[in-house]
Design a protein around this motif. Structure first.
Motif, short mmCIF file in Angstrom:
data_model
loop_
_atom_site.label_atom_id
_atom_site.label_comp_id
_atom_site.label_asym_id
_atom_site.label_seq_id
_atom_site.Cartn_x
_atom_site.Cartn_y
_atom_site.Cartn_z
N ARG A 133 0.82 -1.22 0.00
CA ARG A 133 0.00 0.00 0.00
C ARG A 133 0.85 1.27 0.00
O ARG A 133 0.47 2.28 -0.59
CB ARG A 133 -0.92 -0.02 1.22
N TYR A 134 2.01 1.20 0.66
CA TYR A 134 2.90 2.35 0.77
C TYR A 134 4.32 1.93 0.41
O TYR A 134 4.80 0.89 0.87
CB TYR A 134 2.89 2.92 2.20
N ALA A 135 5.01 2.73 -0.39
CA ALA A 135 6.40 2.46 -0.75
C ALA A 135 7.32 3.38 0.06
O ALA A 135 6.97 4.52 0.36
CB ALA A 135 6.59 2.69 -2.25
N PRO A 136 8.52 2.89 0.42
CA PRO A 136 9.08 1.59 0.05
C PRO A 136 8.66 0.49 1.02
O PRO A 136 8.07 0.77 2.08
CB PRO A 136 10.59 1.83 0.17
N ASP A 137 8.98 -0.74 0.65
CA ASP A 137 8.76 -1.84 1.58
C ASP A 137 9.78 -1.77 2.71
O ASP A 137 10.71 -0.98 2.67
CB ASP A 137 8.81 -3.19 0.85
N LEU A 211 22.24 -10.98 2.43
CA LEU A 211 20.94 -10.68 1.82
C LEU A 211 21.17 -9.83 0.58
O LEU A 211 22.00 -8.92 0.58
CB LEU A 211 20.07 -9.96 2.84
N GLN A 212 20.45 -10.13 -0.47
CA GLN A 212 20.65 -9.46 -1.75
C GLN A 212 20.34 -7.97 -1.67
O GLN A 212 19.43 -7.55 -0.98
CB GLN A 212 19.76 -10.07 -2.83
N GLY A 213 21.11 -7.20 -2.44
CA GLY A 213 20.76 -5.81 -2.65
C GLY A 213 19.57 -5.71 -3.59
O GLY A 213 19.34 -6.59 -4.42
N ILE A 214 18.81 -4.64 -3.44
CA ILE A 214 17.58 -4.46 -4.20
C ILE A 214 17.58 -3.09 -4.86
O ILE A 214 17.85 -2.08 -4.20
CB ILE A 214 16.34 -4.60 -3.30
N SER A 215 17.25 -3.07 -6.14
CA SER A 215 17.09 -1.82 -6.89
C SER A 215 15.71 -1.83 -7.54
O SER A 215 15.43 -2.69 -8.38
CB SER A 215 18.18 -1.69 -7.96
N TRP A 216 14.87 -0.88 -7.15
CA TRP A 216 13.54 -0.72 -7.76
C TRP A 216 13.52 0.57 -8.58
O TRP A 216 13.91 1.64 -8.07
CB TRP A 216 12.46 -0.63 -6.69
N PHE A 284 6.42 0.85 -16.60
CA PHE A 284 6.65 -0.46 -15.98
C PHE A 284 7.69 -0.33 -14.88
O PHE A 284 8.45 0.65 -14.82
CB PHE A 284 7.06 -1.51 -17.02
N THR A 285 7.70 -1.31 -13.99
CA THR A 285 8.65 -1.31 -12.88
C THR A 285 9.70 -2.39 -13.10
O THR A 285 9.43 -3.44 -13.68
CB THR A 285 7.94 -1.55 -11.55
N VAL A 286 10.89 -2.11 -12.60
CA VAL A 286 12.01 -3.04 -12.69
C VAL A 286 12.53 -3.33 -11.29
O VAL A 286 12.79 -2.41 -10.51
CB VAL A 286 13.15 -2.47 -13.56
N ASP A 287 12.67 -4.60 -10.98
CA ASP A 287 13.22 -5.07 -9.70
C ASP A 287 14.49 -5.83 -10.02
O ASP A 287 14.45 -6.91 -10.61
CB ASP A 287 12.19 -5.96 -9.01
N THR A 320 13.49 7.63 -16.12
CA THR A 320 13.63 6.61 -15.07
C THR A 320 13.49 7.26 -13.70
O THR A 320 14.08 8.31 -13.44
CB THR A 320 15.00 5.91 -15.18
N GLU A 321 12.73 6.63 -12.85
CA GLU A 321 12.53 7.11 -11.49
C GLU A 321 12.94 6.00 -10.52
O GLU A 321 12.46 4.87 -10.62
CB GLU A 321 11.06 7.46 -11.28
N ARG A 322 13.83 6.34 -9.60
CA ARG A 322 14.23 5.37 -8.59
C ARG A 322 13.18 5.29 -7.50
O ARG A 322 12.81 6.31 -6.91
CB ARG A 322 15.58 5.72 -7.98
N LEU A 323 12.70 4.09 -7.21
CA LEU A 323 11.69 3.88 -6.18
C LEU A 323 12.31 3.45 -4.86
O LEU A 323 11.83 3.82 -3.79
CB LEU A 323 10.67 2.84 -6.63
N ALA A 324 13.34 2.62 -4.93
CA ALA A 324 14.01 2.15 -3.72
C ALA A 324 15.38 1.60 -4.11
O ALA A 324 15.56 1.09 -5.22
CB ALA A 324 13.19 1.06 -3.02
#
Length: 411
Positions: A133-137, A211-216, A284-287, A320-324
């Motif tokens: 519901r709210y970003a980021p996780d 733990l893996q790094g994450i790029s959204w 679209f989103t990219v993880d 491009t917009e960085r989300l997290a």
């Protein structure tokens, strides 16, 4: 005390009862953060914490803490156990909830056994781990660790137009404490694996060492809407085709890589979204995920370079917009070894693992030594009502959590 053990029936009963709370008219578990469904789960958890004789504290971002302390240890930094109880839409009953309820069970069992910890032990339920519901996780733990300002987090607008801070007030979980008011001596999170490795290899427990790094990112491609029948292919500025090329690029690159890199496009939308109109916009989103920071950066750079070339070749504009963006995490070697030692001492097979999913532990690792314990997930399924972990595995993981907590709280 060598005879410490949890009450498996009580733990599983709590898991099943919590799993019945927060279901919609279709029977789906939809306990998304700060919703009415979330309030049902929170209220039940708080009642259990109080029944166990714990002090309950809630901070401004809505994180819930059940604190076991006494006059002899109140001045010491606590051992913290925990996870989250918010869910995705149409969720299973174990993700996150198992870690919180096993933390509660560990404390209850230690109290009943007469264990006298040298440090307080705390069970935490962090707000909005899923980020549906709210970003980021992992927002509650990120705020708690100082990685996101609490005011900024509370002002977050959700997918439904709601504001997180107002929703926490509405459901009664805008607490008085400043995030980070408890500084942990150590943090341990028990979780179902959410992957197939432990089950496939027949191993009872995972000692999670990193733990893996994450790029959204959100990618928006702008083209030109035009008639689907009258516009020749060579004269089109088709945002939809450009998006498809980017998606295939990501999938092919990750599949061909010898590294653990993974890439996912989880959402996509076209405008004007009509069957006979060339898309003028594709969003679209990219993880992207990788346990190595340098490789994760290389994947981000490769995507950016591809998009620059795509804008020219497809006659579109791209932004491009960085989300997290969360860097990979290496967990505390001492706690990882302690998890292994406890597992082997109790006769359980154990292997070291990398977590492919994000967890609250990666945020708390910024402020305290941290690690995770995994138990098997049937068929590796999670974020799905078919999510399942056998009772024996649930009990085994909780017993190791209890043992690790007792060791850490004796320091």
């Amino acid at each position: 005390m060598s005879n410490l053990t949890i009450n498996a029936d009580r733990l599983i009963g709590h898991i099943e009862e919590l799993g019945r709370l927060g279901r919609d008219g279709q029977g789906r578990l939809v306990r998304v953060a700060a919703s009415d469904m979330d309030r049902l789960g929170r209220d039940r958890l708080v009642a259990w914490l109080q029944e166990a004789g714990l002090d309950v504290a809630v901070d401004r971002i809505g994180n819930i803490f059940g604190i076991w302390k006494d006059d002899t240890n109140a001045g010491q930094a606590p051992v913290m156990l925990g996870s989250h109880i918010d869910t995705v839409i149409d969720a299973g009953i174990y993700d996150g909830c198992y870690g919180v309820l096993a933390g509660l069970e560990a404390i209850e069992s230690l109290k009943e056994a007469g264990f006298a910890p040298a440090r307080p032990i705390v069970v935490a339920a962090f707000t909005n781990e899923e980020g549906v519901r709210y970003a980021p996780d992992m927002m509650g733990s990120l705020v708690y660790a100082g990685g996101l300002d609490v005011e900024e987090a509370l002002a977050t607008v959700g997918t439904d137009g709601s504001v997180l801070g107002k929703e926490l007030e509405r459901i009664g979980y805008a607490g008085p404490h400043e995030p980070g008011f408890l500084e942990p001596h150590a943090y341990v999170e028990l979780h179902v694996e959410q992957g197939p490795v432990l089950e496939r290899e027949g191993i009872a427990l995972g000692a999670v060492e990193n733990l893996q790094g994450i790029s959204w990112q959100r990618i928006t491609i702008e083209g030109v809407a035009n008639h689907a029948g009258t516009t020749p292919m060579a004269m089109r500025s088709d945002a939809g085709v450009a998006a498809a090329r980017a998606i295939v690029f990501l999938a092919d690159r990750a599949a061909a890589s010898p590294t653990p890199t993974v890439a996912t496009v989880g959402t996509i939308a076209f405008e004007p979204n009509a069957i006979n109109v060339i898309p003028s916009r594709a969003t679209f989103t990219v993880d992207l995920r990788d346990p190595d920071e340098a490789r994760l950066g290389e994947e981000e750079a490769a995507l950016a370079a591809f998009l620059r070339g795509l804008a020219t070749s497809a006659n579109v504009s791209i932004r491009t917009e960085r989300l997290a963006r969360f860097a990979p995490v290496t967990f505390d070697p001492r706690i990882v070894s302690l998890i292994e030692d406890c597992a082997l001492a109790n006769g359980f097979s154990c292997r070291r693992m990398t977590s492919g999913a994000g967890h609250d532990a990666q945020m708390i690792a910024r402020v305290a030594p941290s690690a995770m314990i995994f138990v098997p997930s049937r068929d590796g399924i999670s974020h799905n009502p078919a999510e399942f972990t056998a009772a024996g595995h649930l009990a085994a993981g909780a017993n190791i959590l209890l043992g690790v907590a007792a060791r850490l709280a004796a320091d």
